[in-house]
Motif scaffolding. Structure first.
Motif, short mmCIF file in Angstrom:
data_model
loop_
_atom_site.label_atom_id
_atom_site.label_comp_id
_atom_site.label_asym_id
_atom_site.label_seq_id
_atom_site.Cartn_x
_atom_site.Cartn_y
_atom_site.Cartn_z
N ILE A 13 33.82 38.86 47.20
CA ILE A 13 33.79 37.52 45.74
C ILE A 13 33.88 38.88 45.42
N ARG A 14 34.26 40.10 45.58
CA ARG A 14 34.50 41.50 44.77
C ARG A 14 36.24 41.34 44.68
N LEU A 15 36.72 40.96 45.60
CA LEU A 15 38.02 40.83 45.50
C LEU A 15 38.72 39.62 44.39
N ARG A 16 37.70 38.60 44.61
CA ARG A 16 38.09 36.98 44.11
C ARG A 16 38.06 37.52 42.45
N ALA A 17 36.98 38.33 42.43
CA ALA A 17 36.30 38.59 40.52
C ALA A 17 37.77 39.85 40.30
N ALA A 18 38.75 40.18 41.55
CA ALA A 18 39.23 41.19 40.75
C ALA A 18 40.90 40.30 41.19
N VAL A 19 41.13 39.32 41.85
CA VAL A 19 42.26 38.25 41.91
C VAL A 19 41.97 37.51 40.37
N ALA A 20 41.20 37.44 39.86
CA ALA A 20 40.57 36.41 38.70
C ALA A 20 40.55 37.59 37.16
N ALA A 21 39.88 38.49 37.88
CA ALA A 21 40.77 39.79 36.93
C ALA A 21 42.19 39.85 36.47
N ALA A 22 42.30 39.56 37.37
CA ALA A 22 44.47 40.05 37.20
C ALA A 22 44.53 39.16 36.30
N THR A 23 44.16 37.18 37.09
CA THR A 23 45.21 36.47 36.64
C THR A 23 44.93 35.93 35.36
#
Lengths: 364, 362
Positions: A13-23
């Protein structure tokens, strides 16, 4: 071992959140980059010489490895596109990016929407420094760069530190907005007056200052751009590594300090770095108003207030804006040149007012 | 927020002036006015103001009337006597200057102050150098000008002029604003705007000959200049080459002289095509692209003293293929020869002609 089992989904979840934030933060930057590329291409195809846009694009493709379009063009066209227009666009991009970027940084440090290289007296300070460098025996000539950026930097630093210390309220290192702007306006007037005095008293050898202060990119060339680039990169990085802290600084200084930020030191580093960037812009192209003020605002109104994003997008926004302004300044009165600062104010001012008005409607 | 709002809205309380006091004061004033009507009727503030305004208006009217008179007589004077007319060498001599003002000299000017470098050169060239007592800081030719008293070119001071006790002052385009002030100070000022053509320079020479009483020398100089100019034009008209394309460079960031300037006019007279053709301002800054696109055959560098040369021009990005660079026809040109509307303008004219048409002027 239950612990590892529990962290696995969390990690995903954290990874997904980080990717989303980066995007999220990269998407505006990507849009900015595409805008800049489009504007640069447009600028490359427009000019005093009538060269068809298609031909210019083919000439560009020919420069790529393994591409042959089989176009032959007059030698003059080749020189105009690659030796006149291209360096000019590059210089406009550097200067626009530098002004907008430093403007965003100043606005962040001072928590003041009116802060900008122009209003704080930084541009006039840099202009005065550059003028002194030009009349001093140190200067080589106005084509070379020499001591001009160094003197401009010193002038900018003097201006920004004066404005900063004058506006500092007694306790806690807070800065009074009104005093800051007033001090900036006064400093601006003082520095401009001294520059005018040098111009008037110095006689013939001050003539290069005139052209310098009017600003513009008519004499843009690669050596000068390359000479300015290191200053821009160093100053830019100095601000960039503190982008996250700039977000924290939007709180009270006291709250920021409670969150572990060394407020005074951070502000000092950001201000110095931003001044280096702004001063280099002045040294490269003279005093061009309005860019450092309005571009960060426009970006903020469209993409929000996260300084990491704001700084990044300001680079593209500022570069695109000044390239566009320069297109107008070199084509509107062809074969004549209009000082680009006039264009940035005439085009940028109303756009800024429009943004202000539309934003107010949103809030109502 | 809410805690602060009411505090912000209510201003600190001030003692309110008692209303009755106001009325009392007004009544008292009325009484006083009635009582002292003898004095107050003569000198109330409003009447004094009105009187002042009336005086001002009257002064303005008189001044306007006077200047109207000036204009009328000036236009009359212009109809029977044009600038530079030299019917005879007698005094008093009256002529009309560039501002349509009648200027009269009872005798040849003996104590001249010149605010125009061009006029200073003319005065020395027609043998009236010893009649000049002061000149502006840019009047640096011939060498004898070094000994002159100095006055300010850009912001001249009438007081300074008065202390010099001159009988004639020459002002030019830079001092248009100041000339009336100098006249009001009682100084005999002639405004001679910078001429727009070579003919204008020659006219000024004849006029200054008349003013200084050196008519013969001035006319000889003027005739000689006329002959030399005509010779150049005659030579050029024999050329069947294409019109040379010229960049007259003022600065290395491509400020130049537009077609409507004195220099632009000389280029036209020389049959050249000015790269700045089509520019709207008198001294436009051209884009590098427009210059390269126009491909000048000849580049005249009046910025040579600032380090510009064939080498620096050739080294500019994009200039390597420009005809003037390829043919090595990038020449330094002394700006004082061509910018200054004085006798040396013919030297400048001939120099430019030789640079533009090397085959015709060997």
């Amino acid at each position: 071992m239950t612990r590892t089992g529990a962290t696995a989904p969390w990690r995903a979840i954290r990874l997904r959140a980080a990717v989303a934030a980066a995007t999220r933060s990269l998407r505006p930057a990507g849009a900015g980059a595409i805008l800049l590329l489009a504007v640069a291409l447009l600028a490359l195809t427009i000019g005093a010489a009538d060269i068809p846009a298609g031909t210019v694009l083919k000439m560009l493709l020919d420069k790529l490895p393994f591409v042959e379009t089989g176009t032959t063009v007059p030698d003059t066209w080749d020189r105009i596109v690659f030796e006149i227009r291209l360096p000019r666009i590059a210089a406009a991009a550097c200067v626009g990016a530098a002004l907008a970027y430093s403007g965003a940084a100043y606005q962040g440090v001072f928590r003041n929407p009116l802060a900008g290289p122009f209003l704080l007296g930084i541009a006039s300070g840099a202009g005065l420094g550059a003028a002194i460098a030009i009349v001093s025996p140190l200067a080589i000539n106005s084509y070379g760069f020499g001591w001009v950026p160094v003197f401009a930097f010193v002038g900018a630093l003097i201006a920004v530190s004066l404005a900063y210390f004058l506006a500092r309220t007694g306790s806690g290192g807070g800065v009074s907005s009104t005093t800051l702007i007033l001090a900036g306006v006064a400093l601006s007037a003082i520095f401009s007056a001294i520059t005018s005095f040098i111009l008037l008293s110095g006689g013939e050898q001050t003539r290069p200052i005139f052209s310098f202060l009017f600003g513009g990119f008519n004499t843009a060339n690669w050596p000068r751009i390359l000479a300015g680039l290191p200053y821009l990169v160093v100053g830019g990085l100095g601000v960039a590594v503190h982008a996250r802290v700039l977000n924290v600084l939007q709180l009270d200084d006291e709250q920021a300090a409670q969150l572990g930020v060394n407020v005074t030191r951070t502000k000092l580093i950001i201000l110095t770095s931003a001044s280096l960037v702004a001063a280099t812009a002045v040294a490269m192209a003279g005093i061009i108003g309005f860019v450092g003020l309005i571009v960060p605002h426009a970006v903020r109104l469209v993409f929000g207030v996260d300084y990491r994003r704001l700084l990044l997008v300001s680079i593209f926004g500022g570069a695109s804006f000044v390239i566009l302004a320069d297109i107008i300044s070199r084509t509107l009165l062809d074969p004549q040149e209009i000082p680009v600062g006039i264009v940035t104010a005439i085009v940028g001012g109303p756009f800024f007012l429009y943004l202000l008005a539309s934003r107010r409607v949103d809030h109502a | 927020m809410t805690r602060h709002t009411p505090h912000c809205q209510s201003p600190p309380k001030l003692p309110r002036p008692p209303r009755e006091g106001v009325f009392k004061y007004l009544r008292a004033r009325d009484a006083r006015i009635q009582k002292d009507s003898a004095v107050l009727a003569r000198f109330p503030l409003s009447r004094l103001l009105t009187l002042g305004l009336l005086i001002l208006a009257a002064t303005a009217l008189i001044a306007a009337a006077c200047s109207d008179d000036d204009d009328d007589s000036a236009s009359q004077a212009q109809s029977d006597q044009t600038v530079g007319s030299t019917a005879d060498a007698a005094f008093p001599f009256t002529f009309t200057d560039s501002a349509d003002v009648e200027v009269t000299l009872q005798a040849p000017a003996r104590r001249i102050v010149s605010y125009s470098p061009g006029a200073t050169e003319i005065l020395f060239a027609i043998g009236a150098g010893d009649q000049v007592i002061a000149a502006d800081e840019f009047s640096d030719f011939p060498a004898a000008t070094k000994a002159l008293e100095r006055v300010a070119y850009s912001d001249p001071d009438p007081e300074r002029a008065l202390t010099l006790d001159p009988d004639f002052l020459i002002m030019t385009s830079r001092q248009v604003e100041q000339a009336p002030q100098f006249r009001r100070a009682g100084l005999n000022v002639a405004l001679l705007l910078e001429p727009e053509s070579l003919d204008g320079v020659i006219e000024n020479i004849r006029l200054l000959g008349r003013v200084t009483g050196n008519v013969d020398q001035a006319n000889a100089l003027a005739d000689d200049m006329r002959t030399r100019i005509d010779a150049v034009i005659a030579t050029i008209s024999g050329s069947d080459d294409a019109a040379p394309v010229v960049l007259y460079e003022l600065t290395n960031d491509l400020y130049t002289a537009g077609p409507d300037t004195f220099i632009g006019g000389m280029l036209t007279l020389l049959g050249a095509r000015n790269v700045a053709q089509g520019a709207t301002s008198p001294f436009p800054q051209l884009t590098a692209e427009a210059v390269i696109d126009a491909d000048p055959n000849v580049v005249l560098l009046t910025d040579a003293e600032f380090g510009e040369s064939f080498e620096t021009v050739a080294a500019r990005p994009g200039w390597s293929g420009v005809s003037a660079v390829v043919d090595q026809r990038v020449f330094p040109l002394d700006p004082d020869l061509v910018n200054r509307p004085g006798p040396r303008i013919v030297d400048g004219f001939e120099t430019m002609a030789a640079l533009l048409y090397p085959d015709l002027f060997e």
